[in-house]
Design an enzyme around this catalytic site. Structure first.
Site, short mmCIF file in Angstrom:
data_model
loop_
_atom_site.label_atom_id
_atom_site.label_comp_id
_atom_site.label_asym_id
_atom_site.label_seq_id
_atom_site.Cartn_x
_atom_site.Cartn_y
_atom_site.Cartn_z
N ARG A 34 0.83 -1.22 0.00
CA ARG A 34 0.00 0.00 0.00
C ARG A 34 0.85 1.26 0.00
O ARG A 34 0.45 2.29 -0.57
CB ARG A 34 -0.95 -0.01 1.20
CG ARG A 34 -2.16 -0.90 0.97
CD ARG A 34 -3.11 -0.87 2.13
NE ARG A 34 -4.38 -1.50 1.78
CZ ARG A 34 -5.34 -1.73 2.66
NH1 ARG A 34 -5.18 -1.41 3.93
NH2 ARG A 34 -6.47 -2.30 2.27
N LYS A 195 -17.71 -17.95 3.62
CA LYS A 195 -19.15 -17.89 3.89
C LYS A 195 -19.96 -17.19 2.81
O LYS A 195 -19.57 -16.15 2.30
CB LYS A 195 -19.38 -17.13 5.20
CG LYS A 195 -18.89 -17.91 6.40
CD LYS A 195 -19.22 -17.15 7.64
CE LYS A 195 -18.89 -17.97 8.87
NZ LYS A 195 -19.11 -17.20 10.09
N GLY A 352 -9.86 -8.66 0.67
CA GLY A 352 -9.51 -9.58 1.76
C GLY A 352 -8.34 -10.50 1.46
O GLY A 352 -7.25 -10.04 1.14
N GLY A 375 -12.33 -4.31 1.97
CA GLY A 375 -13.77 -4.03 2.06
C GLY A 375 -14.28 -3.15 0.92
O GLY A 375 -15.38 -3.37 0.40
C1 3PG Z 1 -8.59 -1.66 4.90
O1 3PG Z 1 -7.61 -2.11 5.52
O2 3PG Z 1 -9.34 -2.37 4.20
C2 3PG Z 1 -8.82 -0.19 4.92
O3 3PG Z 1 -7.71 0.47 5.41
C3 3PG Z 1 -10.07 0.16 5.71
O4 3PG Z 1 -9.91 -0.19 7.05
P1 3PG Z 1 -11.20 -0.36 7.97
O5 3PG Z 1 -11.87 -1.65 7.55
O6 3PG Z 1 -10.69 -0.38 9.39
O7 3PG Z 1 -12.11 0.81 7.71
#
Ligand code: 3PG
Length: 393
Positions: A34, A195, A352, A375
């Site tokens: 990142r 899941k 993920g 996410g």
């Molecule tokens: C992630 O790691 O997917 C992003 O930095 C968002 O983090 P968060 O799910 O804690 O909002």
């Protein structure tokens, strides 16, 4: 939305929202992807005479000043990646931030402390956004992977200053648009993971967007159980079989073919090297667990990849963390990488565990695009608007 090309950056303080929420062990960054991916934006701002001031979150401190979640330990990794001095300010608003910014030398970068140390960040608080806005002349959002959060530094702030997307944000959006917006057809999606319940919206949206949906991992067991098959002691959401059938119906209506495993790898223990066998999905012993997609199914997936133009991939096909249950994921990902290298497939992956699984399969370098998002990638695949993108106008 605008890009850095549309902004006059010379002499401007550019509040740059990045996602440097990277894994750290014993104070060391274990995967700097990142950080590396925001380098083009930082270099671009610097080369145009702008002053990059980084806003970022780290972990989930829930509005408290949690010392272990300070961004300060990331400074060496940032300096190495940017090739310049990075000065830390102990707050993302107020006097300490102001003075660090006023003292910025040419070619330097300022990193502001974790935005989530303020409760207003996650509440998308207008007052906090105004305080942050005082620190800059321009807002640049390069944090696609945090764009599913409507937070003060990703949403409210974008509305307070002239705003644009950074280079990584641009790259993510254009790759994703290519894969799912107007994909070259036939398009196939591979969705794995444990899941069904966490990926309901995603599956429902995908069946209306792609020609073939390959389902693997634990969630395939729920679909197999919905067809009346005995999945033994496998991970399976028996209360979701009705939902799985509804998704299958929706797919049939939309003309999307769902590909479930024909054969599977079963074992009695979830352990590296556990004795295992390959069986047809109708022959799973009632005391065994399905831990991977079988070789016949992988051959079928390869045939689908051969006739596809676009692939979108999220989630592993089996318990890829332990050998030998990583074989289906490795084989299918490796094949997709080969087709991509040969110019026969546009392949986009994210979300993920996906990047970890593709890295393990040595495939990610050859995919057309691998998203940095977890996410946010999933929400985008669900067809949702991402607040951090919407706020850029
Ligand atoms: C992630 O790691 O997917 C992003 O930095 C968002 O983090 P968060 O799910 O804690 O909002």
């Amino acid at each position: 939305w605008k890009t850095l090309d549309d902004m006059d950056l010379a002499g401007k303080r550019v509040l740059t929202r990045v996602d440097i929420n990277v894994p750290v062990e014993d104070g060391r960054v274990t995967d700097a992807t990142r950080i590396e991916r925001v380098v083009p934006t930082i270099k671009d701002i610097l080369s145009k005479g702008g002053k990059p001031i980084l806003l970022a979150h780290f972990g989930r401190p829930k509005g408290e000043r949690v010392p272990e979640m300070s961004l300060q330990p990331l400074i060496p990794a940032l300096e190495e990646a940017f090739g310049t001095r990075v000065v830390f300010a102990a707050d993302c608003r107020g006097p300490s931030a102001q003075s660090a910014i006023e003292a910025m030398g040419d070619g330097e970068v300022v990193l502001l402390e974790n935005t989530r140390f303020h409760p207003g960040e996650e509440k998308n608080d207008d007052a906090l956004a105004s305080e942050m806005a005082e620190l800059g002349d321009i807002y640049c959002n390069d944090a696609f992977s945090a764009a599913h959060r409507a937070h003060a530094s990703t949403e409210a702030l974008a509305r307070k200053l002239p705003s644009c997307a950074g280079r990584l944000m641009e790259a993510e959006l254009s790759a994703l648009e290519k894969a799912l917006g107007e994909p070259k057809r036939p398009a196939v999606a591979v969705v794995g993971g444990a899941k069904v319940s966490t990926k309901l919206d995603l599956l429902s949206n995908l069946v209306t967007r792609v020609d073939t949906l390959v389902i693997g991992g634990g969630m395939a067991n729920t679909f197999l159980a919905a067809q009346g098959l005995d999945v033994g002691k496998s991970l399976c959401e028996h209360d979701m079989t009705g939902t799985a059938s509804e998704i299958a119906e929706k797919a049939a209506e939309a003309g999307c073919e769902i590909l479930l495993p024909r054969d599977v790898v079963v074992a009695h223990r979830f352990e590296a090297g556990a004795p295992h066998q390959i069986v047809k999905t109708e022959d799973v012993p009632s005391d065994a667990m399905i831990l991977d997609t079988g070789p016949d199914s992988v051959a079928h997936i390869k045939e689908v990849l051969d006739r596809s133009e676009t692939l979108i991939w999220n989630g592993p096909l089996g318990a890829f963390e332990i050998k030998p249950f990583d074989e289906a994921t490795n084989a299918a990902a490796g094949y997709a990488a080969e087709l991509t290298k040969a110019g026969k497939l546009i392949s986009v992956a994210g979300g993920g565990d996906t990047v970890a699984a593709l890295n393990k399969a040595d495939a990610s370098d050859h995919f057309t695009y691998v998203s940095t998002a977890g996410g946010a990638f999933l929400e985008w695949m669900e067809g949702k608007d991402l607040p951090g993108v919407a706020a850029l106008g």
